[in-house]
Design an enzyme around this catalytic site. Structure first.
Site, PDB file in Angstrom:
ATOM      1  N   GLY A 124      -6.191   3.447  -1.506  1.00  9.75           N
ATOM      2  CA  GLY A 124      -4.802   3.798  -1.783  1.00  9.75           C
ATOM      3  C   GLY A 124      -4.277   3.209  -3.074  1.00  9.75           C
ATOM      4  O   GLY A 124      -3.777   3.925  -3.957  1.00  9.75           O
ATOM      5  N   GLY A 148      -9.053   4.444   4.007  1.00 14.26           N
ATOM      6  CA  GLY A 148      -9.824   3.875   5.117  1.00 14.26           C
ATOM      7  C   GLY A 148     -11.028   4.708   5.502  1.00 14.26           C
ATOM      8  O   GLY A 148     -12.084   4.174   5.845  1.00 14.26           O
ATOM      9  N   LYS A 157      -7.979  -8.191   0.493  1.00 15.54           N
ATOM     10  CA  LYS A 157      -8.658  -8.984   1.523  1.00 15.54           C
ATOM     11  C   LYS A 157     -10.171  -8.793   1.562  1.00 15.54           C
ATOM     12  O   LYS A 157     -10.651  -7.672   1.503  1.00 15.54           O
ATOM     13  CB  LYS A 157      -8.111  -8.592   2.899  1.00 15.54           C
ATOM     14  CG  LYS A 157      -6.660  -8.945   3.088  1.00 15.54           C
ATOM     15  CD  LYS A 157      -6.244  -8.556   4.484  1.00 15.54           C
ATOM     16  CE  LYS A 157      -4.807  -8.913   4.773  1.00 15.54           C
ATOM     17  NZ  LYS A 157      -4.379  -8.280   6.025  1.00 15.54           N
ATOM     18  N   ARG A 164      -1.439  14.576  -2.331  1.00 15.93           N
ATOM     19  CA  ARG A 164      -2.143  15.017  -1.126  1.00 15.93           C
ATOM     20  C   ARG A 164      -1.849  16.479  -0.806  1.00 15.93           C
ATOM     21  O   ARG A 164      -2.722  17.187  -0.304  1.00 15.93           O
ATOM     22  CB  ARG A 164      -1.769  14.131   0.051  1.00 15.93           C
ATOM     23  CG  ARG A 164      -2.493  12.804  -0.038  1.00 15.93           C
ATOM     24  CD  ARG A 164      -2.260  11.963   1.179  1.00 15.93           C
ATOM     25  NE  ARG A 164      -3.294  10.956   1.302  1.00 15.93           N
ATOM     26  CZ  ARG A 164      -3.153   9.822   1.976  1.00 15.93           C
ATOM     27  NH1 ARG A 164      -2.022   9.566   2.588  1.00 15.93           N
ATOM     28  NH2 ARG A 164      -4.153   8.970   2.051  1.00 15.93           N
TER      29      ARG A 164
HETATM   30  P1  ADP Z   1      -6.873  -0.447  -2.026  1.00 16.29           P
HETATM   31  O1  ADP Z   1      -5.607   0.109  -1.403  1.00 16.29           O
HETATM   32  O2  ADP Z   1      -7.225   0.210  -3.326  1.00 16.29           O
HETATM   33  O3  ADP Z   1      -8.019  -0.486  -1.046  1.00 16.29           O
HETATM   34  P2  ADP Z   1      -6.051  -3.158  -1.426  1.00 16.29           P
HETATM   35  O4  ADP Z   1      -5.007  -2.621  -0.508  1.00 16.29           O
HETATM   36  O5  ADP Z   1      -7.193  -3.888  -0.858  1.00 16.29           O
HETATM   37  O6  ADP Z   1      -6.571  -1.988  -2.404  1.00 16.29           O
HETATM   38  O7  ADP Z   1      -5.356  -4.191  -2.445  1.00 16.29           O
HETATM   39  C1  ADP Z   1      -4.339  -3.814  -3.331  1.00 16.29           C
HETATM   40  C2  ADP Z   1      -3.328  -4.915  -3.523  1.00 16.29           C
HETATM   41  O8  ADP Z   1      -3.944  -6.147  -3.875  1.00 16.29           O
HETATM   42  C3  ADP Z   1      -2.376  -4.584  -4.657  1.00 16.29           C
HETATM   43  O9  ADP Z   1      -1.081  -4.414  -4.127  1.00 16.29           O
HETATM   44  C4  ADP Z   1      -2.446  -5.772  -5.597  1.00 16.29           C
HETATM   45  O10 ADP Z   1      -1.193  -6.184  -6.082  1.00 16.29           O
HETATM   46  C5  ADP Z   1      -3.040  -6.844  -4.704  1.00 16.29           C
HETATM   47  N1  ADP Z   1      -3.737  -7.869  -5.496  1.00 16.29           N
HETATM   48  C6  ADP Z   1      -4.772  -7.705  -6.321  1.00 16.29           C
HETATM   49  N2  ADP Z   1      -5.118  -8.851  -6.911  1.00 16.29           N
HETATM   50  C7  ADP Z   1      -4.266  -9.800  -6.460  1.00 16.29           C
HETATM   51  C8  ADP Z   1      -4.097 -11.206  -6.695  1.00 16.29           C
HETATM   52  N3  ADP Z   1      -4.902 -11.857  -7.541  1.00 16.29           N
HETATM   53  N4  ADP Z   1      -3.118 -11.839  -6.018  1.00 16.29           N
HETATM   54  C9  ADP Z   1      -2.317 -11.176  -5.170  1.00 16.29           C
HETATM   55  N5  ADP Z   1      -2.414  -9.860  -4.904  1.00 16.29           N
HETATM   56  C10 ADP Z   1      -3.374  -9.177  -5.523  1.00 16.29           C
HETATM   57 MG    MG Z   2      -4.141  -0.764  -0.127  1.00 11.46          MG
END
Ligand code: ADP
Ligand code: MG
Length: 396
Positions: free
Chosen positions: A350, A373, A197, A36
């Site tokens: 992230g 976000g 989620k 960053r």
């Molecule tokens: P981003 O930050 O890219 O938006 P998220 O915060 O929504 O992504 O999700 C990332 C997290 O989801 C990671 O820490 C990863 O370990 C977890 N994750 C992905 N697939 C699974 C799974 N099948 N079961 C549990 N955790 C998961």
């Molecule tokens: Mg995340």
């Protein structure tokens, strides 16, 4: 609409207040990931070269509306100084006599970093008294913190309403990449959504069902969809509140041209651990007591092929628990497919950005959004307070 940038105004000798995003991870008083800080360098360097006095503002972490040494920007000033190869003075406050004196002593090309903006409880309230105090320090406001633009805080939005304002280069680049993606998609438009989620991303899913050609789902998010379809998910991480939303998305998918694609196979494990027993199973055959931690090889192959044929790809959210070796293959496969894709490739989020860094393919993407976000809200169609407050570029 493109924003006016630092190039469109005269900054020589001006005191320029620049909102950057230096919300970086720290460990034992050191910056552990300086991406960053690096992202802000082009704007800072440009301003210095033009003879501006550069006053930087940022938040870091979530201090409780009061000074907290654990969230001080001191380590950031140190790292920034190394990257700029020039000393960066850091003051302890955000406003007040000490800060005013420090600003008054600056010469053209100097860089001053103010303390963590969230040490002041007025920051998050966008309090007009703080906005006025900050505005008194500068002649011009530059917002280069796209990733904080979904917040209406004093340093992200308030200042743009009282000082002449422009976007920094990072801000302009983030807006342009997302706008190009959403306004004139190059077909086929493939979207890859994973991560934790469904409820975080349901609006994004709906927006892309209207806009994309293929929406590929992975990560823990898949299990809400499987549950909505009546499948057994074993001990997989499933978000109960997301099941209804997943059902609605499945229903919507039946009425649109966009194809909503779910995994067909999974890597399952008997525990959430690096050394768990693992197996590859079809999505309707998750054994009781086991959990899905990655998309399976057939799904990874299918997703990689869709990506290879895409005119543009947007990716948010890992396909599995990529932080652990045995469950990283799915995320790695899509990251590498994107790196090789001749179409336009954009990654945001992230953990997704952490994944492309881990697999060393970040520089082969067209754009890696630091947005998190903010990029999600932008894609949902929200007006970001830090973006709408900046003036548009004047027509040539
Ligand atoms: P981003 O930050 O890219 O938006 P998220 O915060 O929504 O992504 O999700 C990332 C997290 O989801 C990671 O820490 C990863 O370990 C977890 N994750 C992905 N697939 C699974 C799974 N099948 N079961 C549990 N955790 C998961
Ligand atoms: Mg995340």
């Amino acid at each position: 609409m493109a924003k006016k940038t630092v190039r469109d105004v005269d900054v020589k000798e001006k005191r320029v207040l620049v909102r950057v995003d230096f919300n970086v991870p720290l460990k034992e008083g050191r910056v552990t990931d300086d991406s960053r800080i690096r992202a802000a360098l082009p704007t800072i360097q440009y301003l210095r070269e033009q003879g501006a006095r550069v006053i930087l503002m940022s938040h870091l972490g979530r201090p409780k509306d009061a000074p907290d040494p654990a969230f001080s920007l001191d380590p950031v000033a140190m790292r920034l100084g190394q990257l700029l190869r020039t000393p960066v003075r850091k003051v302890n406050g955000l406003s007040g006599p000490g800060v005013e004196a420090a600003v008054a002593s600056m010469g053209p090309g100097d860089v001053l970093l103010l303390e963590n903006s969230r040490f002041d409880p007025r920051e998050k309230k966008n309090d007009p008294t703080l906005v006025r105090e900050l505005a008194g320090l500068g002649d011009l406001y530059v917002n280069d913190a796209f990733s904080a633009a979904h917040r209406a805080h004093a340093t992200t939005a308030g200042l743009a309403q009282v000082l002449p304002s422009v976007a920094g280069f990072q801000m302009a680049r983030e807006i342009a990449s997302l706008e190009n993606l959403m306004a004139q998609p190059k077909r086929p438009f493939v979207v890859l959504l994973g991560g934790a989620k469904v409820t975080d991303k349901i609006k994004v899913i709906e927006r892309f069902l209207d806009l994309a050609d293929q929406l590929l789902i992975g990560g823990a998010m898949s299990f809400a969809f499987f549950k909505a379809k009546g499948l057994s998910v074993g001990d997989s991480k499933v978000e109960e509140e997301g099941v209804g939303e997943a059902a609605e998305a499945l229903q919507k998918a039946a009425d649109v041209t966009c194809e909503l694609v779910l995994p067909t196979d999974l890597v399952v494990a008997d525990r959430f651990a690096e050394d768990a027993a693992t197996s590859v199973v079809a999505v309707d055959a998750i054994p009781d007591g086991w959990m899905g931690l990655d998309i399976g090889p057939a799904t990874a192959e299918r997703y990689a092929q869709a990506i290879a044929a895409a005119g543009q790809v947007f990716w948010n959210g890992p396909m599995g628990v990529f932080e652990m070796g045995p469950f990283a293959a799915g995320t790695r496969a899509v990251a590498e497919a994107m790196a090789a894709c001749p179409g336009v490739t954009v990654v945001g989020g992230g953990d997704s950005v952490a994944a492309v860094n881990k697999f060393e393919v970040a520089d082969r993407m067209d754009h890696v959004s630091m947005g998190g976000g903010a990029s999600i809200e932008y894609i949902e169609g929200a007006e970001l307070p830090g973006v709408v407050t900046l003036p548009d570029e004047e027509p040539a």
